[in-house]
Design an enzyme around this catalytic site. Structure first.
Site, PDB file in Angstrom:
ATOM      1  N   ASP A   8      67.085  62.436  60.169  1.00 21.54           N
ATOM      2  CA  ASP A   8      68.088  61.446  60.561  1.00 21.54           C
ATOM      3  C   ASP A   8      68.675  61.873  61.905  1.00 21.54           C
ATOM      4  O   ASP A   8      68.184  62.839  62.519  1.00 21.54           O
ATOM      5  CB  ASP A   8      69.160  61.257  59.453  1.00 21.54           C
ATOM      6  CG  ASP A   8      70.109  62.441  59.339  1.00 21.54           C
ATOM      7  OD1 ASP A   8      69.892  63.472  60.016  1.00 21.54           O
ATOM      8  OD2 ASP A   8      71.079  62.337  58.561  1.00 21.54           O
ATOM      9  N   CYS A  65      67.977  66.993  58.256  1.00 20.54           N
ATOM     10  CA  CYS A  65      69.211  66.222  58.457  1.00 20.54           C
ATOM     11  C   CYS A  65      70.283  67.208  58.881  1.00 20.54           C
ATOM     12  O   CYS A  65      69.966  68.300  59.343  1.00 20.54           O
ATOM     13  CB  CYS A  65      69.579  65.385  57.222  1.00 20.54           C
ATOM     14  SG  CYS A  65      70.125  66.293  55.774  1.00 20.54           S
ATOM     15  N   THR A  67      72.529  68.917  57.075  1.00 16.72           N
ATOM     16  CA  THR A  67      72.544  70.073  56.180  1.00 16.72           C
ATOM     17  C   THR A  67      71.196  70.331  55.503  1.00 16.72           C
ATOM     18  O   THR A  67      70.987  71.413  54.943  1.00 16.72           O
ATOM     19  CB  THR A  67      73.555  69.844  55.045  1.00 16.72           C
ATOM     20  OG1 THR A  67      73.188  68.622  54.382  1.00 16.72           O
ATOM     21  CG2 THR A  67      74.964  69.740  55.578  1.00 16.72           C
ATOM     22  N   HIS A  98      56.053  79.923  43.830  1.00 17.81           N
ATOM     23  CA  HIS A  98      56.385  79.704  42.414  1.00 17.81           C
ATOM     24  C   HIS A  98      56.608  78.235  42.049  1.00 17.81           C
ATOM     25  O   HIS A  98      56.373  77.850  40.915  1.00 17.81           O
ATOM     26  CB  HIS A  98      57.642  80.497  42.039  1.00 17.81           C
ATOM     27  CG  HIS A  98      57.382  81.968  41.919  1.00 17.81           C
ATOM     28  ND1 HIS A  98      58.315  82.850  41.406  1.00 17.81           N
ATOM     29  CD2 HIS A  98      56.297  82.723  42.252  1.00 17.81           C
ATOM     30  CE1 HIS A  98      57.806  84.078  41.428  1.00 17.81           C
ATOM     31  NE2 HIS A  98      56.592  84.034  41.946  1.00 17.81           N
ATOM     32  N   HIS A 133      53.315  79.792  36.662  1.00 14.97           N
ATOM     33  CA  HIS A 133      54.143  78.886  37.474  1.00 14.97           C
ATOM     34  C   HIS A 133      53.645  77.445  37.369  1.00 14.97           C
ATOM     35  O   HIS A 133      54.416  76.507  37.489  1.00 14.97           O
ATOM     36  CB  HIS A 133      54.178  79.352  38.927  1.00 14.97           C
ATOM     37  CG  HIS A 133      54.633  80.777  39.055  1.00 14.97           C
ATOM     38  ND1 HIS A 133      55.889  81.181  38.665  1.00 14.97           N
ATOM     39  CD2 HIS A 133      53.984  81.891  39.467  1.00 14.97           C
ATOM     40  CE1 HIS A 133      56.013  82.485  38.847  1.00 14.97           C
ATOM     41  NE2 HIS A 133      54.859  82.944  39.335  1.00 14.97           N
TER      42      HIS A 133
HETATM   43  C1  RB5 Z   1      74.959  62.739  58.791  1.00 21.30           C
HETATM   44  O1  RB5 Z   1      76.207  62.789  59.386  1.00 21.30           O
HETATM   45  C2  RB5 Z   1      74.870  63.776  57.689  1.00 21.30           C
HETATM   46  O2  RB5 Z   1      75.652  63.388  56.611  1.00 21.30           O
HETATM   47  C3  RB5 Z   1      73.420  63.977  57.255  1.00 21.30           C
HETATM   48  O3  RB5 Z   1      72.685  64.366  58.352  1.00 21.30           O
HETATM   49  C4  RB5 Z   1      73.174  65.019  56.202  1.00 21.30           C
HETATM   50  O4  RB5 Z   1      73.781  66.236  56.537  1.00 21.30           O
HETATM   51  C5  RB5 Z   1      73.432  64.617  54.822  1.00 21.30           C
HETATM   52  O5  RB5 Z   1      73.230  65.363  53.848  1.00 21.30           O
END
Ligand code: RB5
Length: 150
Positions: A8, A65, A67, A98, A133
């Protein structure tokens, strides 16, 4: 080997690093975007890449993304996907060895480029060990198919 790649807007900054690792290994990439910093919805891009992996069009997939969390949660809703959200290389290795993870998710707001590079390289360098596994991965699939394990 062909890898599905998707991100994203929050993951865009880390995409060149991932592409560098893949190109150095001459891995073919199916890039499902996004390609701009315009705010977008990560589930859309997660599903595009996850569908390519689930259908067999791509062997593995990498998602980025902010996180790594949201995009991995979305990918894991696609049948047949085992996506690991990783911020260190040990889990990246073990998720292949695994858990037979077929997608990796990383966070551009969590990782520096060198940490991300190491995680992606480690994930690609490790293979599923099968054996006991395999039974456990099969049980994950059974849950996905609505079976009760207890
Ligand atoms: C976008 O702002 C952010 O929420 C997305 O990139 C991600 O971290 C969501 O889990």
């Amino acid at each position: 080997m062909k890898i599905a790649l998707a991100n994203d807007h929050g993951g865009l900054d880390l995409k060149p690093t991932v592409l560098e690792v893949l190109r150095a290994r001459q891995i073919e990439v199916c890039d499902f975007g996004t390609f701009t910093t315009d705010s977008c919805d990560y589930p859309v891009f997660a599903q595009k890449a996850a569908d390519a992996v689930a259908s067999g069009e791509c062997e593995l997939g990498i998602l980025i993304c902010g996180t790594g969390v949201g995009i991995s949660l979305a990918a894991n809703k696609v049948k047949g996907i085992r996506c690991v959200c990783c911020s260190e290389p040990y889990s990246a290795a073990m998720s292949r060895r695994h858990n037979n993870a077929n997608m990796l998710a990383i966070g551009a707001r969590v990782l520096g480029t060198e940490a991300a590079r190491l995680i992606v390289e480690t994930w690609l360098d490790n293979q599923f060990e099968g054996d006991r596994h395999q039974r456990r991965v099969d049980l994950i699939t059974a849950i996905e198919n609505g079976e009760k394990l207890y």
